[in-house]
Write a protein that holds these residues in place. Structure first.
Motif, short mmCIF file in Angstrom:
data_model
loop_
_atom_site.label_atom_id
_atom_site.label_comp_id
_atom_site.label_asym_id
_atom_site.label_seq_id
_atom_site.Cartn_x
_atom_site.Cartn_y
_atom_site.Cartn_z
N PRO A 83 38.21 36.45 23.66
CA PRO A 83 38.50 37.70 24.37
C PRO A 83 37.80 37.75 25.72
N ILE A 84 38.48 38.32 26.70
CA ILE A 84 37.89 38.58 28.02
C ILE A 84 37.55 40.06 28.09
N VAL A 85 36.30 40.36 28.41
CA VAL A 85 35.86 41.76 28.44
C VAL A 85 35.25 42.08 29.79
N PRO A 86 35.30 43.35 30.21
CA PRO A 86 34.69 43.74 31.48
C PRO A 86 33.17 43.85 31.34
N ASP A 87 32.46 43.65 32.43
CA ASP A 87 31.00 43.73 32.37
C ASP A 87 30.50 45.15 32.18
N SER A 88 31.40 46.13 32.22
CA SER A 88 31.01 47.53 32.02
C SER A 88 31.14 47.98 30.57
N MET A 89 31.62 47.12 29.69
CA MET A 89 31.83 47.50 28.29
C MET A 89 30.50 47.76 27.61
N ASP A 90 30.43 48.83 26.80
CA ASP A 90 29.17 49.15 26.12
C ASP A 90 29.00 48.27 24.88
N ALA A 91 27.77 48.24 24.37
CA ALA A 91 27.40 47.29 23.31
C ALA A 91 28.18 47.53 22.02
N MET A 92 28.46 48.78 21.69
CA MET A 92 29.18 49.05 20.45
C MET A 92 30.60 48.49 20.50
N ARG A 93 31.26 48.64 21.63
CA ARG A 93 32.62 48.09 21.76
C ARG A 93 32.57 46.57 21.82
N VAL A 94 31.51 46.02 22.41
CA VAL A 94 31.33 44.57 22.42
C VAL A 94 31.25 44.04 20.99
N LEU A 95 30.47 44.73 20.15
CA LEU A 95 30.34 44.31 18.76
C LEU A 95 31.68 44.33 18.04
N GLU A 96 32.45 45.38 18.25
CA GLU A 96 33.76 45.48 17.62
C GLU A 96 34.68 44.36 18.07
N THR A 97 34.62 44.03 19.37
CA THR A 97 35.46 42.95 19.90
C THR A 97 35.03 41.61 19.32
N VAL A 103 32.97 37.26 29.93
CA VAL A 103 32.72 38.49 30.67
C VAL A 103 33.17 38.34 32.12
N HIS A 104 33.98 39.31 32.58
CA HIS A 104 34.45 39.31 33.97
C HIS A 104 34.08 40.64 34.63
N ASP A 105 33.94 40.61 35.95
CA ASP A 105 33.66 41.86 36.66
C ASP A 105 34.98 42.53 37.00
N GLU A 106 34.90 43.65 37.73
CA GLU A 106 36.10 44.43 38.03
C GLU A 106 37.08 43.71 38.94
N TYR A 107 36.61 42.64 39.60
CA TYR A 107 37.48 41.87 40.49
C TYR A 107 38.07 40.65 39.80
N GLY A 108 37.76 40.49 38.51
CA GLY A 108 38.28 39.36 37.76
C GLY A 108 37.45 38.10 37.85
N HIS A 109 36.26 38.20 38.47
CA HIS A 109 35.39 37.02 38.58
C HIS A 109 34.61 36.82 37.28
N PHE A 110 34.53 35.58 36.85
CA PHE A 110 33.80 35.24 35.63
C PHE A 110 32.30 35.43 35.85
N GLU A 111 31.65 36.18 34.94
CA GLU A 111 30.23 36.47 35.09
C GLU A 111 29.37 35.74 34.07
N GLY A 112 29.94 35.40 32.92
CA GLY A 112 29.15 34.73 31.89
C GLY A 112 29.74 34.96 30.52
N ILE A 113 28.94 34.69 29.50
CA ILE A 113 29.41 34.81 28.12
C ILE A 113 28.50 35.76 27.34
N LEU A 114 29.03 36.26 26.24
CA LEU A 114 28.27 37.08 25.30
C LEU A 114 28.49 36.55 23.90
N THR A 115 27.41 36.45 23.13
CA THR A 115 27.48 36.03 21.74
C THR A 115 26.85 37.11 20.87
N PRO A 116 27.05 37.06 19.55
CA PRO A 116 26.40 38.03 18.67
C PRO A 116 24.89 38.05 18.83
N GLY A 117 24.29 36.89 19.09
CA GLY A 117 22.84 36.83 19.29
C GLY A 117 22.40 37.61 20.51
#
Length: 201
Positions: A58-72, A83-97
């Motif tokens: 899944p691609i998620v915006p960097d503004s997404m809150d932690a609870m929605r991140v967990l659900e995703t 993780v992408h910013d509002e301009y579609g640029h790749f910012e990094g990754i998020l893991t459960p850890g």
């Protein structure tokens, strides 16, 4: 599009079990590669086709809150988000850890030698000054709280978030288990310090 030698080097050098894959640049991420699957093909002498092994993430915006991140993360094919910013640029990754550490803080085993591991301090007025990373069983024992057998949190911070049902701001309070919990300090989005005061009987 990297050559086989470059891909082989990246796979053998990495300490990670999964790697994000792009098609021509960081802003064109196409998914996640499971390291062991790629290495298995290489070691068996097969022809490595990275595109065939890439799993959708899944691609998620960097503004997404932690609870929605967990659900995703729960619904993802692989436990990694791009993780992408509002301009579609790749910012990094998020893991459960990453999310767990942001919410609950580090665990006792992660505390460097010489650092304090005192999680709770009893104040003169009977309230407790508690570290957000305090294991929930220890906190329950100190405060005399009976916790439900089935729960989705493991730390004092997790209990507070469960009671509030959102990531709090500094100064927010919530009442639970006969106590009032005030979020005294945040470290980023992580609950760092909590003040627990017993409610009147």
């Amino acid at each position: 599009e990297d050559g086989l030698d470059e891909i082989r080097r990246k796979l053998t050098d990495t300490s990670h079990s999964r790697l994000p894959v792009s098609d021509g640049g960081a802003d064109t991420m196409i998914g996640v590669l499971q390291t062991r699957e790629a290495l298995s093909v290489i070691l068996s002498g097969g022809k490595l086709d990275v595109r065939a092994l890439v799993r959708e993430a899944p691609i998620v915006p960097d503004s997404m809150d932690a609870m929605r991140v967990l659900e995703t993360l729960r619904g993802a094919n692989v436990p990694m988000l791009l993780v992408h910013d509002e301009y579609g640029h790749f910012e990094g990754i998020l893991t459960p850890g990453d999310v767990l550490e942001a919410i609950a803080g580090v665990f006792r085993s992660d505390i460097d030698e010489g650092e304090t591991d005192e999680y709770a301090v009893l104040r003169q007025d009977g309230s407790w000054f508690i570290d957000g990373a305090m294991p929930i069983d220890e906190m329950a024992e100190r405060l005399g709280i009976a916790l439900p057998e089935r729960r989705n949190y493991h730390t004092a911070a997790g209990l507070v978030i469960e009671a509030m049902q959102h990531l709090p701001k500094t100064g927010e309070t919530v009442e639970a288990h006969g106590w009032c919990f005030e979020v005294v300090d945040l470290d980023g989005r992580r609950i760092d310090k909590i003040l627990a005061s017993r409610l009147p009987a």
